[in-house]
Structure formats: structure tokens, C-alpha cells
Design a protein around this motif. Sequence first.
Motif, PDB file in Angstrom:
ATOM      1  N   ASP A  78      40.955 -12.473   8.754  1.00 10.85           N
ATOM      2  CA  ASP A  78      40.677 -11.089   8.380  1.00 10.85           C
ATOM      3  C   ASP A  78      41.372 -10.695   7.082  1.00 10.85           C
ATOM      4  N   GLU A  79      42.614 -11.143   6.894  1.00 14.60           N
ATOM      5  CA  GLU A  79      43.317 -10.784   5.664  1.00 14.60           C
ATOM      6  C   GLU A  79      42.671 -11.457   4.450  1.00 14.60           C
ATOM      7  N   TYR A 123      39.566 -12.308   4.235  1.00 14.42           N
ATOM      8  CA  TYR A 123      38.286 -11.611   4.039  1.00 14.42           C
ATOM      9  C   TYR A 123      38.487 -10.337   3.221  1.00 14.42           C
ATOM     10  N   ASN A 124      39.503  -9.539   3.587  1.00 11.46           N
ATOM     11  CA  ASN A 124      39.788  -8.314   2.849  1.00 11.46           C
ATOM     12  C   ASN A 124      40.271  -8.612   1.434  1.00 11.46           C
ATOM     13  N   LYS A 138      37.648  -5.701   9.770  1.00 11.26           N
ATOM     14  CA  LYS A 138      37.584  -7.023  10.377  1.00 11.26           C
ATOM     15  C   LYS A 138      36.396  -7.783   9.811  1.00 11.26           C
ATOM     16  N   LYS A 139      36.544  -9.084   9.703  1.00  5.93           N
ATOM     17  CA  LYS A 139      35.419  -9.871   9.223  1.00  5.93           C
ATOM     18  C   LYS A 139      34.307  -9.846  10.264  1.00  5.93           C
TER      19      LYS A 139
END
Length: 426
Positions: free
Chosen positions: A18-19, A21-22, A332-333
Motif C-alpha cells: 500500500d505504501e 502504491y501511494n 489502499k491498493k
Amino acid sequence: MKKYRLQIPEGVQDYLVDEQYNKLLIEDKIRKIFDSYGYDEINTPTFEYYDVFSGDDVIIDDESMFKFFDRRGRIMVLRPDMTTPIARMAATKLQSNPLPLRLSYISNVFRYDEPQFARQREFTQAGVELLGSRSSQADAEVVSLAITVLERVGLKNFQVELGQVEFFKSIIDGINLTDGQVEKFRALVEEKNMVALEGFLNNLELPDKVRETVFMLPKLYGGIEVIDEAAKLTNNEKALEALDNLKDIYCLLRDSGLEQYISIDLGMVSSLQYYTGTVFKGFTRELGFTLLGGGRYDALMGNFGQDMPATGFAVGIKRILVALGKQDMLVKKPAVDFLVTYHRERYAVAVKIADRLRDMGYRVEVDLEGRPAQEILKQRGGTDTIIEIGQDLKIKTLDSQDGGCMIEDIGKWLWELDKQYWGNEG
């Protein structure tokens, strides 16, 4: 087991799904913003000769550099910033390009600093360098671009403070101070340590007007009226010119509709040997550190044989991530759009359908074991739609919301999906 096999060094990190992805979302937004302003993305080597970064007028301390020797005994450095190698590149490989040069980057840099919250030894910076213009419009463009970055990545309640190091330099010019005294002087002003600053000034032989002016510097912050207040404190011609330059930049930003984001801080006197004019920093109220910083550095290109004015800024991607997290703005991804499963004899059909969906722009997985759709849905849940291909080549979809349906005409179904995808994209 070896002692450090399961660990990572201090000051670096693993980016989980998730990190990461962001992080990539933020970098993609910033890259598009830079491109929309006409900045061309470049990159430089991860390590260079130490000579590139050495000298008295560099922004990174020698102790903060990761250094090593090559096989011929030459000192190499993991790049501690991007501005200096870009200056080298511009002076040696872009000297015939028309000015101004607008260059951008998104790259990792390395500094041997003490790791702290959102302060790492390896980190990603995004930034721009505008080379070849001394105009106030160039400074305003760079500040405007920095504001646009913070705004479009989704940050709220941020502020960009503008300072002018030439004002401070001009005020203390002619005073007999050692380099160490100048640096202490600068640090006390920037830290707004009024008690220590008063004690420091009392130990110096200074004209009363100079003493009064420099003691007021940490208090000179606010709106455009601060510039007029500062002008009343001195008749130094160079100092007044520096204030006029800062006022021009402020007015250009105000006229562009950005006044809500900017303020003046004449106590911001970063790196006197490096910066030569307007400087700025961006921050949010939730965090105790800056998100981005930049300013004018007209002397740097001279180190590489080209006298050329320059300005720019860099933003820390990790710090943006932390700030967005504090403001609950991270996402979230998403799960994959489709998961294709199949009877064991229909694997090739599953792959062909998955490839067609990928060509349309969807994220698609093929189940590696050909499990029943109900079993997959129960286990994974988050997958948008499961496509199940039977032995008889009958195809059905299944999802947790609509239940599912049989697909009578796979070609027509794919065509409808394609039209729907590009309709949403448009």
C-alpha cells in the motif's frame, strides 16, 4: 544464521504494497505536473566523483556524504542531492541548449544523517531546476510549481514561507566576523532563538542600526507588510534591492491567486554560501519538519565553468506520504479487476481471455490451480469479478455483490467491457 541477514540498515526502509502504491501515485502526479510546466525529466549517476560535491559553497556537509574508493583509489560519493550533479550535467552537456533550461527529476539520494522520523539515509526527492534566468518571474514560477505540487497531491492546510538571504548578507556585510561567527549568527536567526541571539550580539562591536535590524529579523514574518517594515530598518542599498526582489516575487504570486498559501519570513536565512537570493520552504501544521525547500543559487554553476543564474526546489516523497497519512489521505491498493479460473483442460482459453482484458487496461490474475469460483470468492473476497471457464467452454462471472451470470457471447461481453473502460477513462 548471519547476524544481519533478517535486518536492514538504519535509515532505509522496505516499501510494502500500500505504501509503495501511494508513493508511485504521488510520483506520477508530480511527474505530470512538472511536464505540464514544460520541464524535461533527466537523471544522473547514483554515484559520482567526490570532487563534484566538494567545496565551500555546497549545500551538503562533507560529513553527510556516503563516500567510498574505487579500484584506482579515487573517492566516490553516493549522490547526496540532485541539484549539484544537474549543474555539472548542464555545464558539460547542455551548454549549447537554448536558455532557460527547465529540468526535472524524481530520484533517490543518500545522506549519512542521523535517522529520525521521516528523515532517512536513502530517500526519494522530486524537484526542478530552472537555469538561465535572473528574473523575478523565474523565482515565482518555481514557487508556484511547488505550491501546485502540494495542492495536487492532496495536501490540506499547507503554507510556503519566502525569505531573502541577500537581505541578511547585505546587513552584515562589512562587519568583521569570522566564518564561524557568521554561521552561528545565521543559525540563531533562523532558529529564532532570541535570548541566545541577544547574548551573541552583546559580545560583538556593531553599529546600533545594524544591531537593531538583525535582532528584529526573527520577528519579521507575516504578510507582505513585513517587507515594508524591514525596509524602514535600513538604508543599505543592497539590502533594499533584496527586499524589492522579494516583494516583486510575492506580488507575482499574489496576482496568480496564490496569496493564501504564502507568507514572508525574513528570519529564514538558509545556507549563506549556497543560496544567493529568495529561499522558500513548504510545510503543514501537523508536522514539525519541512516538506520541500528551494531557492536561488546563482553561484553554483560557476563551480563547473559556467556562470549561469539558477533556481529550483526539491520535495521529499516520504515526507509527503507521512503528511498525507496524518491527514488520512492515503488509499489502499485496489484488488485486481478480474480473476480468471478454469477447468484444467481450459487453461489456454483462460490465458487468452486474461490477455484480452489486460490489453484493455484491466488488472487480471489467472488462478494457478483452476479452483472453483465459489472457493476463490470465499477466500479472497476483494476481487472485483471472477470469470470461470468450464470444461464445456461455458463462461460465467461471479462477484460478491451481484452474484454473477452466464456469458452467452464472450466477444460481445469483451467489447462492452472495452467500451466501458475507455468511457470511464475519458
